[in-house]
Structures are given as C-alpha cells and as structure tokens.
Design a protein around this motif. Structure first.
Motif, PDB file in Angstrom:
ATOM      1  N   LEU A  96       0.834  -1.209   0.000  1.00 16.57           N
ATOM      2  CA  LEU A  96       0.000   0.000   0.000  1.00 16.57           C
ATOM      3  C   LEU A  96       0.869   1.259   0.000  1.00 16.57           C
ATOM      4  CD1 LEU A  96      -2.780  -1.083   2.508  1.00 16.57           C
ATOM      5  CD2 LEU A  96      -3.126  -0.502   0.098  1.00 16.57           C
ATOM      6  N   ALA A  97       1.926   1.259   0.793  1.00 18.64           N
ATOM      7  CA  ALA A  97       2.808   2.424   0.861  1.00 18.64           C
ATOM      8  C   ALA A  97       3.456   2.697  -0.499  1.00 18.64           C
ATOM      9  CB  ALA A  97       3.878   2.224   1.932  1.00 18.64           C
ATOM     10  N   ARG A  98       3.844   1.635  -1.212  1.00 15.47           N
ATOM     11  CA  ARG A  98       4.426   1.811  -2.550  1.00 15.47           C
ATOM     12  C   ARG A  98       3.407   2.357  -3.546  1.00 15.47           C
ATOM     13  NH1 ARG A  98       7.164  -3.375  -1.688  1.00 15.47           N
ATOM     14  NH2 ARG A  98       5.475  -4.311  -2.866  1.00 15.47           N
ATOM     15  N   HIS A  99       2.131   2.206  -3.230  1.00 11.40           N
ATOM     16  CA  HIS A  99       1.053   2.688  -4.105  1.00 11.40           C
ATOM     17  C   HIS A  99       0.335   3.894  -3.488  1.00 11.40           C
ATOM     18  CE1 HIS A  99       1.902  -1.303  -5.710  1.00 11.40           C
ATOM     19  NE2 HIS A  99       1.495  -0.796  -6.860  1.00 11.40           N
ATOM     20  N   ASN A 100       1.071   4.645  -2.671  1.00 15.82           N
ATOM     21  CA  ASN A 100       0.567   5.877  -2.053  1.00 15.82           C
ATOM     22  C   ASN A 100      -0.692   5.660  -1.220  1.00 15.82           C
ATOM     23  OD1 ASN A 100       2.638   7.463  -3.198  1.00 15.82           O
ATOM     24  ND2 ASN A 100       1.529   7.456  -5.139  1.00 15.82           N
ATOM     25  N   GLY A 101      -0.716   4.583  -0.449  1.00 16.01           N
ATOM     26  CA  GLY A 101      -1.862   4.307   0.402  1.00 16.01           C
ATOM     27  C   GLY A 101      -1.435   3.771   1.751  1.00 16.01           C
ATOM     28  N   SER A 102      -2.439   3.513   2.573  1.00 14.40           N
ATOM     29  CA  SER A 102      -2.212   2.924   3.890  1.00 14.40           C
ATOM     30  C   SER A 102      -3.522   2.273   4.330  1.00 14.40           C
ATOM     31  CB  SER A 102      -1.797   3.993   4.905  1.00 14.40           C
ATOM     32  OG  SER A 102      -2.896   4.847   5.167  1.00 14.40           O
ATOM     33  N   PHE A 103      -3.485   1.548   5.435  1.00 16.11           N
ATOM     34  CA  PHE A 103      -4.708   0.944   5.961  1.00 16.11           C
ATOM     35  C   PHE A 103      -5.724   2.018   6.349  1.00 16.11           C
ATOM     36  CE2 PHE A 103      -2.059  -2.918   7.279  1.00 16.11           C
ATOM     37  CZ  PHE A 103      -2.436  -3.642   6.158  1.00 16.11           C
ATOM     38  N   GLU A 104      -5.236   3.212   6.653  1.00 16.38           N
ATOM     39  CA  GLU A 104      -6.136   4.307   7.040  1.00 16.38           C
ATOM     40  C   GLU A 104      -6.804   4.968   5.841  1.00 16.38           C
ATOM     41  OE1 GLU A 104      -2.871   4.076   8.290  1.00 16.38           O
ATOM     42  OE2 GLU A 104      -3.640   3.100  10.091  1.00 16.38           O
ATOM     43  N   THR A 105      -6.165   4.903   4.662  1.00 16.17           N
ATOM     44  CA  THR A 105      -6.691   5.615   3.489  1.00 16.17           C
ATOM     45  C   THR A 105      -7.313   4.722   2.429  1.00 16.17           C
ATOM     46  OG1 THR A 105      -4.544   5.582   2.365  1.00 16.17           O
ATOM     47  CG2 THR A 105      -5.023   7.484   3.792  1.00 16.17           C
ATOM     48  N   VAL A 106      -7.061   3.426   2.495  1.00 14.07           N
ATOM     49  CA  VAL A 106      -7.560   2.487   1.484  1.00 14.07           C
ATOM     50  C   VAL A 106      -8.463   1.463   2.160  1.00 14.07           C
ATOM     51  CG1 VAL A 106      -6.915   0.740  -0.229  1.00 14.07           C
ATOM     52  CG2 VAL A 106      -5.488   2.776   0.067  1.00 14.07           C
ATOM     53  N   ASP A 107      -9.655   1.285   1.609  1.00 18.20           N
ATOM     54  CA  ASP A 107     -10.569   0.263   2.112  1.00 18.20           C
ATOM     55  C   ASP A 107     -10.045  -1.093   1.639  1.00 18.20           C
ATOM     56  OD1 ASP A 107     -12.737  -0.962   3.292  1.00 18.20           O
ATOM     57  OD2 ASP A 107     -14.182  -0.336   1.767  1.00 18.20           O
ATOM     58  N   CYS A 108      -9.637  -1.945   2.576  1.00 20.00           N
ATOM     59  CA  CYS A 108      -9.087  -3.242   2.181  1.00 20.00           C
ATOM     60  C   CYS A 108      -9.506  -4.320   3.172  1.00 20.00           C
ATOM     61  CB  CYS A 108      -7.578  -3.179   2.046  1.00 20.00           C
ATOM     62  SG  CYS A 108      -6.696  -2.634   3.492  1.00 20.00           S
ATOM     63  N   ARG A 109      -9.322  -5.564   2.729  1.00 17.84           N
ATOM     64  CA  ARG A 109      -9.621  -6.707   3.593  1.00 17.84           C
ATOM     65  C   ARG A 109      -8.689  -7.853   3.221  1.00 17.84           C
ATOM     66  NH1 ARG A 109     -14.629  -7.767   0.055  1.00 17.84           N
ATOM     67  NH2 ARG A 109     -14.064  -9.751  -0.907  1.00 17.84           N
ATOM     68  N   PHE A 110      -8.654  -8.846   4.094  1.00 16.26           N
ATOM     69  CA  PHE A 110      -7.817 -10.024   3.902  1.00 16.26           C
ATOM     70  C   PHE A 110      -8.726 -11.247   3.799  1.00 16.26           C
ATOM     71  CE2 PHE A 110      -5.096  -6.864   5.611  1.00 16.26           C
ATOM     72  CZ  PHE A 110      -3.867  -7.090   5.018  1.00 16.26           C
ATOM     73  N   ASP A 111      -8.686 -11.892   2.652  1.00 14.16           N
ATOM     74  CA  ASP A 111      -9.490 -13.086   2.408  1.00 14.16           C
ATOM     75  C   ASP A 111      -8.587 -14.306   2.328  1.00 14.16           C
ATOM     76  OD1 ASP A 111     -11.540 -11.245   2.127  1.00 14.16           O
ATOM     77  OD2 ASP A 111     -12.071 -11.836   0.089  1.00 14.16           O
ATOM     78  N   VAL A 112      -9.162 -15.460   2.605  1.00 13.35           N
ATOM     79  CA  VAL A 112      -8.469 -16.735   2.441  1.00 13.35           C
ATOM     80  C   VAL A 112      -9.307 -17.595   1.503  1.00 13.35           C
ATOM     81  CG1 VAL A 112      -7.681 -18.851   3.577  1.00 13.35           C
ATOM     82  CG2 VAL A 112      -7.376 -16.638   4.720  1.00 13.35           C
ATOM     83  N   ILE A 113      -8.665 -18.124   0.475  1.00 12.17           N
ATOM     84  CA  ILE A 113      -9.286 -19.134  -0.383  1.00 12.17           C
ATOM     85  C   ILE A 113      -8.640 -20.452   0.013  1.00 12.17           C
ATOM     86  CG2 ILE A 113      -9.569 -20.015  -2.732  1.00 12.17           C
ATOM     87  CD1 ILE A 113     -11.201 -17.519  -2.250  1.00 12.17           C
ATOM     88  N   ALA A 114      -9.448 -21.368   0.522  1.00  8.55           N
ATOM     89  CA  ALA A 114      -8.940 -22.639   1.044  1.00  8.55           C
ATOM     90  C   ALA A 114      -9.461 -23.794   0.205  1.00  8.55           C
ATOM     91  CB  ALA A 114      -9.365 -22.798   2.498  1.00  8.55           C
ATOM     92  N   PHE A 115      -8.543 -24.532  -0.374  1.00  7.71           N
ATOM     93  CA  PHE A 115      -8.874 -25.749  -1.108  1.00  7.71           C
ATOM     94  C   PHE A 115      -8.528 -26.920  -0.200  1.00  7.71           C
ATOM     95  CE2 PHE A 115      -7.760 -22.682  -4.444  1.00  7.71           C
ATOM     96  CZ  PHE A 115      -8.819 -22.831  -5.337  1.00  7.71           C
TER      97      PHE A 115
END
Length: 129
Positions: A96-115
C-alpha cells in the motif's frame, strides 16, 4: 485446470512451487468468476508474500491461497496461522505504501481461499490488524 509440466527431479509430479502456482491460478479464476478484478499476484516484500491482490468494488482484497489434500490436520484454512497473518499484514502495508496508500486511506480486507480435498471455501475478511 491447465496442464503443468512435471517437476524436473520428480517425473510425473509437480514441484511445491508448481503446485502452489496452479492452486493460485485456480483461485484467481474462481474469484474473477465471482466478480473480483485481478490486480497482482505473488507480491513479495521483506519477510512475506501475498498470493493475490484483487479488487472487489472499491475494496482492495489481499488473498492468501491455501491447499491441503485432506482435512486430517485441520484443513487448508487452519494453516493460516497468526504468524502468517502478521507477515501478510506487513507485506500489505508495504505494498500500500508503494502505491501511495495505507490501511487508514484504502478500504481493504484479507481473504483466504482454502482448497481442502475437492472443496473450496472463501473466507471473506478472514483477519485484520
């Protein structure tokens, strides 16, 4: 799934990297089929790697892909330990920092795809800070 060449030192078998790549490709196709848009794959930073980065509407989704042949030892989702989560959070923060963002400025989430075996599970918002 597309044919993948066998591992060089184990004819007829895939290397662990080839196996991981194949499951990540399948997860990407499955997520795209479910409306997400691909951004990046195998994003590496000091101390970690994010398998897939996708876009779900306005949300940036960091995806961990896991595969287990069976659920004998808890299945694929159970293999995403707290230690792994911390590494993913760190890597996402750097991306995010390399793309001019942060957890405070970008709406994001962490998903898991489990096979696990022949079953696929999608854990949306599986963990966070």
């Amino acid at each position: 799934m597309a044919q993948i060449p066998a591992g060089a030192n184990r004819p007829g078998q895939l290397s662990p990297k080839q196996t991981g790549d194949a499951w990540e490709q399948q997860a990407r196709r499955w997520l795209e089929h479910n409306g997400l848009r691909f951004i990046a794959a195998n994003v590496r930073a000091r101390g970690g790697e994010i398998d897939l980065i996708m876009q779900d509407g306005a949300v940036t989704v960091f995806v961990e892909v896991r595969y287990r042949a069976s659920a004998c030892y808890g299945g694929a989702a159970a293999s995403v330990t707290r230690s792994k989560q911390i590494k993913l959070l760190h890597t996402a923060r750097l991306w995010l920092a390399r793309h001019n963002g942060s957890f405070e400025t970008v709406d994001c989430r962490f998903d898991v795809i489990a096979f696990t075996g022949g079953r696929i599970e999608w854990f949306k918002n599986a963990f966070g800070e």
